[in-house]
Design a protein around this motif. Structure first.
Motif, PDB file in Angstrom:
ATOM      1  N   ILE A  40      51.113   8.388  31.465  1.00  0.00           N
ATOM      2  CA  ILE A  40      51.382   8.122  32.888  1.00  0.00           C
ATOM      3  C   ILE A  40      52.873   8.340  33.139  1.00  0.00           C
ATOM      4  CG2 ILE A  40      51.096   6.452  34.781  1.00  0.00           C
ATOM      5  CD1 ILE A  40      49.492   4.696  32.711  1.00  0.00           C
ATOM      6  N   VAL A  41      53.185   8.981  34.287  1.00  0.00           N
ATOM      7  CA  VAL A  41      54.587   9.099  34.708  1.00  0.00           C
ATOM      8  C   VAL A  41      54.722   8.514  36.106  1.00  0.00           C
ATOM      9  CG1 VAL A  41      54.933  11.188  33.323  1.00  0.00           C
ATOM     10  CG2 VAL A  41      54.319  11.390  35.759  1.00  0.00           C
ATOM     11  N   GLY A  42      55.945   8.275  36.532  1.00  0.00           N
ATOM     12  CA  GLY A  42      56.196   7.810  37.905  1.00  0.00           C
ATOM     13  C   GLY A  42      56.548   9.020  38.758  1.00  0.00           C
ATOM     14  N   TYR A  43      56.124   8.985  40.042  1.00  0.00           N
ATOM     15  CA  TYR A  43      56.475  10.094  40.939  1.00  0.00           C
ATOM     16  C   TYR A  43      57.332   9.527  42.068  1.00  0.00           C
ATOM     17  CZ  TYR A  43      56.191  14.646  43.148  1.00  0.00           C
ATOM     18  OH  TYR A  43      56.507  15.891  43.658  1.00  0.00           O
ATOM     19  N   ALA A  44      58.620   9.865  42.085  1.00  0.00           N
ATOM     20  CA  ALA A  44      59.620   9.459  43.097  1.00  0.00           C
ATOM     21  C   ALA A  44      60.428   8.265  42.606  1.00  0.00           C
ATOM     22  CB  ALA A  44      59.012   9.140  44.455  1.00  0.00           C
ATOM     23  N   ALA A  45      61.722   8.509  42.456  1.00  0.00           N
ATOM     24  CA  ALA A  45      62.656   7.437  42.060  1.00  0.00           C
ATOM     25  C   ALA A  45      63.097   6.714  43.334  1.00  0.00           C
ATOM     26  CB  ALA A  45      63.849   8.036  41.344  1.00  0.00           C
ATOM     27  N   SER A  46      62.124   6.117  44.001  1.00  0.00           N
ATOM     28  CA  SER A  46      62.396   5.484  45.305  1.00  0.00           C
ATOM     29  C   SER A  46      62.890   4.062  45.118  1.00  0.00           C
ATOM     30  CB  SER A  46      61.094   5.461  46.119  1.00  0.00           C
ATOM     31  OG  SER A  46      60.130   4.715  45.382  1.00  0.00           O
TER      32      SER A  46
ATOM     33  N   ASP B 129      54.407  19.304  31.794  1.00  0.00           N
ATOM     34  CA  ASP B 129      53.816  18.345  30.839  1.00  0.00           C
ATOM     35  C   ASP B 129      52.354  18.027  31.156  1.00  0.00           C
ATOM     36  OD1 ASP B 129      56.350  18.305  29.929  1.00  0.00           O
ATOM     37  OD2 ASP B 129      56.787  16.205  30.443  1.00  0.00           O
ATOM     38  N   ARG B 130      52.014  18.100  32.437  1.00  0.00           N
ATOM     39  CA  ARG B 130      50.682  17.751  32.923  1.00  0.00           C
ATOM     40  C   ARG B 130      50.199  16.399  32.359  1.00  0.00           C
ATOM     41  NH1 ARG B 130      47.031  22.504  31.767  1.00  0.00           N
ATOM     42  NH2 ARG B 130      45.476  21.027  32.493  1.00  0.00           N
ATOM     43  N   PRO B 131      50.967  15.331  32.677  1.00  0.00           N
ATOM     44  CA  PRO B 131      50.521  13.985  32.257  1.00  0.00           C
ATOM     45  C   PRO B 131      49.173  13.674  32.922  1.00  0.00           C
ATOM     46  CG  PRO B 131      52.256  13.807  33.896  1.00  0.00           C
ATOM     47  CD  PRO B 131      52.181  15.258  33.523  1.00  0.00           C
ATOM     48  N   ASP B 132      48.405  12.770  32.336  1.00  0.00           N
ATOM     49  CA  ASP B 132      47.069  12.467  32.890  1.00  0.00           C
ATOM     50  C   ASP B 132      47.162  11.825  34.269  1.00  0.00           C
ATOM     51  OD1 ASP B 132      45.439  13.178  30.491  1.00  0.00           O
ATOM     52  OD2 ASP B 132      46.795  11.678  29.611  1.00  0.00           O
ATOM     53  N   TYR B 133      48.184  10.944  34.432  1.00  0.00           N
ATOM     54  CA  TYR B 133      48.321  10.216  35.706  1.00  0.00           C
ATOM     55  C   TYR B 133      49.768  10.230  36.197  1.00  0.00           C
ATOM     56  CZ  TYR B 133      43.702   8.211  34.704  1.00  0.00           C
ATOM     57  OH  TYR B 133      42.360   8.047  34.446  1.00  0.00           O
TER      58      TYR B 133
ATOM     59  N   TYR C  86      54.763   1.235  30.641  1.00  0.00           N
ATOM     60  CA  TYR C  86      53.571   2.092  30.620  1.00  0.00           C
ATOM     61  C   TYR C  86      53.878   3.525  31.060  1.00  0.00           C
ATOM     62  CZ  TYR C  86      51.392  -2.503  30.394  1.00  0.00           C
ATOM     63  OH  TYR C  86      51.041  -3.786  30.028  1.00  0.00           O
ATOM     64  N   LEU C  87      55.098   3.737  31.589  1.00  0.00           N
ATOM     65  CA  LEU C  87      55.431   5.069  32.132  1.00  0.00           C
ATOM     66  C   LEU C  87      56.342   5.809  31.172  1.00  0.00           C
ATOM     67  CD1 LEU C  87      56.152   4.155  35.893  1.00  0.00           C
ATOM     68  CD2 LEU C  87      53.958   4.606  34.781  1.00  0.00           C
ATOM     69  N   ASP C  88      56.191   7.137  31.057  1.00  0.00           N
ATOM     70  CA  ASP C  88      57.027   7.934  30.140  1.00  0.00           C
ATOM     71  C   ASP C  88      58.356   8.311  30.790  1.00  0.00           C
ATOM     72  OD1 ASP C  88      54.911   7.740  28.484  1.00  0.00           O
ATOM     73  OD2 ASP C  88      54.110   9.738  28.896  1.00  0.00           O
ATOM     74  N   TYR C  89      58.301   8.644  32.087  1.00  0.00           N
ATOM     75  CA  TYR C  89      59.524   9.017  32.830  1.00  0.00           C
ATOM     76  C   TYR C  89      59.144   9.071  34.320  1.00  0.00           C
ATOM     77  CZ  TYR C  89      57.196  13.605  32.397  1.00  0.00           C
ATOM     78  OH  TYR C  89      56.247  14.622  32.417  1.00  0.00           O
ATOM     79  N   VAL C  90      60.122   9.414  35.174  1.00  0.00           N
ATOM     80  CA  VAL C  90      59.880   9.554  36.618  1.00  0.00           C
ATOM     81  C   VAL C  90      60.341  10.938  37.057  1.00  0.00           C
ATOM     82  CG1 VAL C  90      60.597   8.669  38.898  1.00  0.00           C
ATOM     83  CG2 VAL C  90      60.116   7.069  37.033  1.00  0.00           C
ATOM     84  N   VAL C  91      59.628  11.537  38.007  1.00  0.00           N
ATOM     85  CA  VAL C  91      60.106  12.810  38.588  1.00  0.00           C
ATOM     86  C   VAL C  91      60.506  12.535  40.043  1.00  0.00           C
ATOM     87  CG1 VAL C  91      58.695  14.263  37.091  1.00  0.00           C
ATOM     88  CG2 VAL C  91      57.793  13.553  39.328  1.00  0.00           C
ATOM     89  N   ASP C  92      61.505  13.314  40.522  1.00  0.00           N
ATOM     90  CA  ASP C  92      62.005  13.127  41.890  1.00  0.00           C
ATOM     91  C   ASP C  92      62.695  14.412  42.350  1.00  0.00           C
ATOM     92  OD1 ASP C  92      62.909  10.487  43.775  1.00  0.00           O
ATOM     93  OD2 ASP C  92      64.100  12.308  44.006  1.00  0.00           O
TER      94      ASP C  92
ATOM     95  N   PRO D  48      66.620   1.806  37.794  1.00  0.00           N
ATOM     96  CA  PRO D  48      67.187   0.472  37.604  1.00  0.00           C
ATOM     97  C   PRO D  48      66.171  -0.500  36.969  1.00  0.00           C
ATOM     98  CG  PRO D  48      67.346   1.152  39.917  1.00  0.00           C
ATOM     99  CD  PRO D  48      66.503   2.158  39.210  1.00  0.00           C
ATOM    100  N   GLY D  49      66.636  -1.232  35.967  1.00  0.00           N
ATOM    101  CA  GLY D  49      65.775  -2.254  35.354  1.00  0.00           C
ATOM    102  C   GLY D  49      64.785  -1.690  34.353  1.00  0.00           C
ATOM    103  N   THR D  50      64.150  -0.567  34.656  1.00  0.00           N
ATOM    104  CA  THR D  50      63.121   0.003  33.779  1.00  0.00           C
ATOM    105  C   THR D  50      63.679   1.125  32.914  1.00  0.00           C
ATOM    106  OG1 THR D  50      62.527   1.337  35.704  1.00  0.00           O
ATOM    107  CG2 THR D  50      61.110  -0.568  35.196  1.00  0.00           C
ATOM    108  N   HIS D  51      64.862   1.684  33.300  1.00  0.00           N
ATOM    109  CA  HIS D  51      65.578   2.675  32.482  1.00  0.00           C
ATOM    110  C   HIS D  51      64.709   3.884  32.112  1.00  0.00           C
ATOM    111  CE1 HIS D  51      68.090  -1.048  31.096  1.00  0.00           C
ATOM    112  NE2 HIS D  51      68.159  -0.818  32.412  1.00  0.00           N
ATOM    113  N   LEU D  52      63.954   4.372  33.064  1.00  0.00           N
ATOM    114  CA  LEU D  52      63.145   5.592  32.867  1.00  0.00           C
ATOM    115  C   LEU D  52      63.965   6.794  33.327  1.00  0.00           C
ATOM    116  CD1 LEU D  52      59.751   4.260  34.273  1.00  0.00           C
ATOM    117  CD2 LEU D  52      60.336   4.591  31.852  1.00  0.00           C
ATOM    118  N   LYS D  53      63.981   7.867  32.530  1.00  0.00           N
ATOM    119  CA  LYS D  53      64.785   9.033  32.906  1.00  0.00           C
ATOM    120  C   LYS D  53      64.114   9.754  34.085  1.00  0.00           C
ATOM    121  CE  LYS D  53      67.583  12.742  31.055  1.00  0.00           C
ATOM    122  NZ  LYS D  53      68.172  13.342  29.855  1.00  0.00           N
TER     123      LYS D  53
END
Ligand code: DWN
Length: 400
Positions: free
Chosen positions: A307-313, A360-364, A328-334, A345-350
Motif C-alpha cells: 500500500i502507498v499513500g496518494y497525495a502528501a496533503s 511500482d504498481r502497488p496493490d493499493y 502500513y504504507l511504503d511511501y507517498v506520491v504527490d 510529518p510524523g510518519t516520515h514516509l518519502k
C-alpha cells in the motif's frame, strides 16, 4: 483560553486528536527533529465559532509553505468560473481593483489580469508569491491585516472586489483581518469568501481536515457574527462541494436580504450547529473510521500486499498520525515538485512523483486528498486499469 472572535471564556470541547506535528511540516530527512502540539477543537456557544485551542506562530507554519493552488485542475476551473461570473455580475472594468488575500501562485488573479483588470495579491509565502510576481501579478509577500487594509485604502481608493479563498480558517487575529477587509472595501464593493463549512466536516466526519494551520471551522452564524462586528453584512451564500464541502459567502457594507440558499442553511443551523450537542458524537465517529481503516490496512498487509499513500496533503498528515497507519504504507506520491524528495510529518514516509505509481504498481493507494478523488482517479486510470485499487477513507472507508 478565550474565543478568538468574541472573547468568551465559555468554550466547550469538541474533539481531541492528541499531540500532532504541523500538517505541512514536511521533513528533509526522516530523522529530522520535529515538534508536536496538542490538536484539540473547542466550540464557542456565544458566537458559534469552532476553533483549535493551541495557537501556533503562523511563521512556524508558513515559513516554507509548499501548497500550490494551481496543483489542482478542480481549483483552477472553479476560480476561473468565479472570476468570469464576478466580472460580469459586478460590471468590472480596467478602472476596477480586485484584491485577493492568500493569492498563492496567482491561480485566481491571473484570470482578472487576462481581462485587463487591476489586481493586488497578498501572500506571506515568499517563494509562492515570487511565482505570482513572475507571472505579472502584483503581490505583497506578507500577511494581510488591518494596517495593510488601511494602507491600500489610501494608496488605491479601495477595492471593488476582495477574494479570500481558504484563508479565513488560518488567521489567528481574525478580527484585525476582517477589519482590514472592511477598511479596504469600497462602499459598494463585495468581499467573496470561500472557506470549508463545519456542517460538512461534522456530517461527513472529515476530522482529517483538522490541523494547526486551520485555526477556525466556520458556521454561517459564526461568519455573520464576525462580519457584523466590522460593519460587513453577509448577503449571499452558496454551498460548494470543493475541499470536502465549503461555503462561498458574499459580504458588503450595505445590508440586503439573504438569498434563499443562505436562509435555508441558516435556519438549518439554528436547529443543529449552534447547540453544542451537535458535536457530541464526532469524536466517536472519528474513532470508528480509525478502527475501520486500521483493520483494512492490517488485513491487506496480512495478505502480503503493498500500500502507498496518494497525495502528501495536510489532511493526510492528520489522518495518518491520528490513525497511526504510517507503518502500513511504503511511501507517498504527490504532484507538487517542491514536496517530492521530502518526508511526511510524523510518519516520515518519502514523497515521490506520481509516476512512481505506475512504475511500482502497488496493490493499493490510500487517497490522502479524497476531496480530489474524481480528478486523481481520472488521472490514474492506467493504474486502475492494470488492477490498482484506491482506498478512500472519508466519509466511510471503502475500496474502489
Ligand atoms: O486550507 C487549505 C486546503 C484548502 O488545502 C490549506 N491550508 C492546505 C491544503 O490542504 P491539503 O494539503 O489537505 O489540500 P488538498 O488540496 O486536499 O491536497 C493537495 C495535495 O494533493 C497537494 O500536495 C497536491 C496533491 N495532489 C496530487 O498529488 N495530485 C493533488 C491533485 C489534485 C493531484 O492530482
Amino acid at each position: 483560553m478565550i474565543c478568538r472572535s468574541c472573547g468568551s471564556a465559555n468554550l466547550k470541547s469538541v474533539i481531541s486528536l492528541g499531540n500532532m506535528p504541523l500538517a505541512n511540516g514536511l521533513l528533509k530527512s526522516p530523522d529530522e527533529p520535529e515538534e508536536t502540539y496538542p490538536l484539540d477543537l473547542v466550540f464557542c456557544p456565544e458566537c458559534s465559532l469552532v476553533q483549535i485551542s493551541e495557537s501556533i506562530d503562523p511563521k512556524k507554519i508558513f515559513k516554507d509553505y509548499k501548497y500550490h493552488s494551481s496543483g489542482s485542475q478542480t481549483m483552477l476551473k472553479s476560480s476561473a468560473d468565479l472570476v468570469e461570473r464576478t466580472i460580469r455580475e459586478r460590471g468590472l472594468s480596467k478602472d476596477s481593483l480586485v484584491v485577493e488575500i492568500a493569492s498563492n501562485d496567482g491561480y485566481l488573479l491571473k484570470n482578472y489580469v487576462k481581462a485587463g483588470i487591476t489586481v493586488l495579491g497578498f501572500d506571506p509565502c515568499h517563494e509562492i508569491a515570487e511565482v505570482a510576481i513572475s507571472n505579472g501579478i502584483r503581490t505583497v509577500d506578507d500577511y494581510f491585516n488591518g494596517s495593510w487594509g488601511y494602507t491600500y485604502k489610501h494608496l488605491t481608493n479601495g477595492a471593488d472586489v476582495i477574494h479570500a479563498n481558504n484563508v479565513m480558517a488560518h488567521v489567528p487575529d481574525i478580527n484585525d483581518f476582517v477589519e482590514g477587509m472592511s477598511i479596504l472595501l469600497k462602499p459598494g464593493g463585495v468581499a467573496i469568501i470561500e472557506t470549508p463549512y463545519i456542517r460538512d466536516m461534522i456530517d461527513r466526519c472529515e476530522f482529517d481536515t483538522i490541523y494547526h494551520e486551520h485555526v477556525f471551522y466556520y458556521s454561517i452564524v459564526s461568519l455573520i457574527t464576525l462580519f457584523r462586528r466590522h460593519g460587513l453584512h453577509v448577503n449571499h451564500i452558496e454551498h460548494l462541494d470543493i475541499h470536502g464541502g465549503s461555503l462561498r459567502v458574499w459580504a458588503g457594507k450595505s445590508h440586503t436580504a439573504l438569498n434563499e440558499v443562505g436562509r435555508d442553511l441558516l435556519v438549518d443551523e439554528f436547529y443543529t450547529t449552534i447547540h453544542g450537542d451537535y458535536y457530541k458524537d464526532f469524536g466517536k465517529r472519528a474513532e470508528n473510521i480509525k478502527h475501520d481503516l486500521t483493520a483494512l490496512l492490517r488485513r491487506i498487509k496480512s495478505q502480503g500486499k503493498n500500500i502507498v499513500g496518494y497525495a502528501a496533503s495536510a489532511k493526510g498528515s492528520t489522518l495518518m498520525n491520528y490513525c497511526g497507519i504510517g507503518q502500513y504504507l511504503d511511501y507517498v506520491v504527490d504532484n507538487t515538485p517542491s514536496k517530492q524528495g521530502l518526508y511526511t510529518p510524523g510518519t516520515h514516509l518519502k514523497i515521490y512523483p506520481p509516476e512512481k505509481l505506475l512504475e511500482d504498481r502497488p496493490d493499493y493507494a490510500l487517497l490522502l486528498a479524497w476531496n480530489f478523488a474524481d480528478e486523481i482517479m481520472d488521472k490514474e486510470h492506467e493504474y486502475v486499469k492494470r488492477g490498482g485499487k484506491f482506498i478512500i477513507p472519508i466519509p466511510k472507508v471503502r475500496v474502489v
